[in-house]
Design a protein around this motif. Structure first.
Motif, mmCIF file in Angstrom:
data_model
loop_
_atom_site.group_PDB
_atom_site.id
_atom_site.type_symbol
_atom_site.label_atom_id
_atom_site.label_comp_id
_atom_site.label_asym_id
_atom_site.label_seq_id
_atom_site.Cartn_x
_atom_site.Cartn_y
_atom_site.Cartn_z
ATOM 1 N N VAL A 23 0.851 -1.194 0.000
ATOM 2 C CA VAL A 23 0.000 0.000 0.000
ATOM 3 C C VAL A 23 0.886 1.244 0.000
ATOM 4 C CG1 VAL A 23 -1.890 -1.192 1.169
ATOM 5 C CG2 VAL A 23 -0.217 0.103 2.520
ATOM 6 N N VAL A 27 -1.408 5.561 2.908
ATOM 7 C CA VAL A 27 -2.408 4.673 3.515
ATOM 8 C C VAL A 27 -2.015 4.388 4.962
ATOM 9 C CG1 VAL A 27 -3.583 2.440 3.382
ATOM 10 C CG2 VAL A 27 -2.898 3.629 1.283
ATOM 11 N N LEU A 32 -7.712 4.535 6.416
ATOM 12 C CA LEU A 32 -8.637 3.439 6.124
ATOM 13 C C LEU A 32 -9.891 3.541 6.995
ATOM 14 C CD1 LEU A 32 -6.064 0.543 5.712
ATOM 15 C CD2 LEU A 32 -7.486 1.517 3.903
ATOM 16 N N GLY A 61 -6.296 -0.129 0.803
ATOM 17 C CA GLY A 61 -5.673 -1.017 1.784
ATOM 18 C C GLY A 61 -5.500 -2.440 1.293
#
Ligand SMILES: *Cc1c(COP(=O)(O)O)cnc(C)c1O
Length: 467
Positions: A23, A27, A32, A61
């Motif tokens: 990722v 991220v 997320l 993710g």
């Protein structure tokens, strides 16, 4: 909805090889959670909206671990036939516990199990359990061994448990996999009570030391050997170990071959497993080198009666399988189960005997290619003998530089690989078992790694990875 979802899945697969592998640095758990961590709704949401929003929110993710340049841990991808069969497995939604709940699942497991016994060079007649992974496979094998070894000294462990049981010694290598220790722990054998056999430079059990330990012990002994050390890929000297175990009555040999056991499918690599067929039980993963989707492991036991004694249960409402057919739940520590046999069966049929051998040999050739490409870089050392799919790399003979290169490679995104500590020193750990990895993927990844090494060398290991 399902048609639309199939399109989304196909789009993901089509883009998988070019997607960034790990990722992105943007991220984070917080990013997320921003989209995924919503209050549980009180009202219904339309299924197509649920799926569309899940795909959108989860996508950042999602790791391209099923793709061709993921070299972290030991991770396979989904072979096309296996993935397709896995879709059907979810769609059919069979409970593969009992024959009567899914005759097809039961027969397919039996057939695939016999193919595997043959492919992996195990004794005909060995029983097979389809587990969630090698950890559960190891646990099942320990339970079967515990039954057989204690029965020989007049103790019924299923009836009377372990408290007050005669002592049962457990011998493991210094480099035993953590999951084997977990399996032993769950079966009542604590870490502090294990006999540990010293290892050589590649992480292989010292056979001479094992022989003396076996001589010094009295009563039943369970020996856990390894085919494929999780860092180096090295094999314990199985032939010598098997001979020592055979010579000592009341000794059970188990082999954890989560990925290494697949080498048996290759005539060129089979020598690594000489003696492995002499063991009493074996554990492996289908979700590693066989490249079926998660989750999928396998346990094999030479003595089906011990396997059944450890795992089977009975209840008035259960319906036994007809004739000599098997109820799959009798071989694993679960009752209701996903029909894991379908993707395994599909993978084996699509590869065939020669295709599986080719997949394993190609992975090993790619690992050697990676090692050679990296070794050409300045200050790069390959720490292990690359006998299988694993490559251990150290940069500038320095822990901080090595860790900085690993972090920089992860951040850059061409490929993903992790780190480890090998004989006290930091190392990059590369594992190549994916069916879709090509020479071009290896070359591109090696170039990216050496590029990051150069950047780290210029900016110093203490600088941020993005520098
Ligand atoms: C991966 C691995 C395991 C654990 O397997 P899971 O499928 O993760 O449960 C056990 N032993 C070895 C050598 C492994 O590589």
């Amino acid at each position: 909805l399902l048609r639309q979802t199939a399109e989304l899945a196909i789009a993901f697969r089509e883009n998988l090889a070019e997607r960034r592998v790990g990722v992105g640095p943007e991220v984070t758990p917080a990013s997320l959670r921003e989209t995924l961590d919503v209050p549980l709704p009180d009202a219904r949401t339309a299924p197509d909206q649920v799926v569309a929003e899940l795909v959108r929110a989860a996508d950042p993710g999602i790791v391209a671990s099923a793709g061709p340049r993921y070299f972290g841990f030991v991770v396979g991808g989904g072979l096309p036939a296996a993935l397709a069969a896995d879709w059907l497995t979810s769609t059919w939604d069979q409970n593969a516990g009992l024959y009567v709940l899914s005759p097809a699942a039961s027969i397919v497991e039996d057939v695939a199990g016999r193919w595997l016994v043959d492919l992996l060079g195990l004794p005909a007649g060995a029983s097979v359990g389809f587990t969630s992974g090698a950890t559960t496979a190891n646990l099942t094998a320990v339970a079967a061994a515990r039954h057989a070894l204690l029965r020989e000294v007049g103790w019924n462990v299923e009836e009377d448990g372990l408290q007050d049981a005669p002592p049962l010694h457990v011998v493991v290598g210094e480099h035993v996999h953590a999951s084997m220790l977990l399996a032993l722990r769950m079966a009542g054998f604590g870490r502090g009570r294990l006999h540990r056999v010293p290892a050589d430079d590649e992480g292989r059990m010292e056979a001479g030391a094992l022989v003396s330990i076996l001589r010094s012990l009295e009563g039943p002994v369970f020996v856990a050997a390894q085919a494929g050390e999780v860092n180096s890929g090295a094999f314990d000297p199985l032939e010598t170990i098997a001979a020592a175990v055979r010579a000592r009555p009341g000794t059970w040999l188990h082999i954890d071959g989560a990925f290494g056991l697949w080498a048996a499918a290759s005539p060129a690599l089979g020598h690594l497993l000489a003696g492995a067929g002499e063991a009493d039980s074996w554990a492996t993963d289908a979700h590693k080198w066989l490249n079926v989707p998660y989750d999928s492991g396998l346990v094999f036991v030479r003595d089906p009666a011990a396997h059944l004694a450890a795992m089977s249960i009975s209840a008035a409402y259960l319906v036994p399988a007809p004739g000599t057919e098997r109820d799959p739940f009798e071989y694993v520590p679960e009752m209701s189960r996903r029909a894991r046999g379908f993707p395994i069966y599909a993978a084996l049929r699509s590869l065939g005997r020669s295709g599986l051998a080719e997949l394993v040999e190609r992975s090993c050739a790619l690992a050697r290619r990676m090692a050679e490409a990296l070794a050409a870089g300045p200050g790069v050392a390959i720490l292990n003998d690359v006998v299988l799919d694993q490559v251990l790399v150290r940069f500038a003979d320095d822990d901080a530089v090595t860790r900085a290169v690993i972090a920089a490679v992860q951040e850059e995104g061409t490929s993903w690989l992790g780190g480890t500590t090998w004989r006290g020193r930091a190392a990059m750990r590369i594992s190549i078992v994916g069916w879709s990895t090509t020479e071009a993927d290896v070359d591109r990844s090696a170039a990216a790694i050496l590029g990051r090494l150069k950047a780290v060398a210029l900016s110093g290991p203490g600088a941020p990875a993005s520098a």
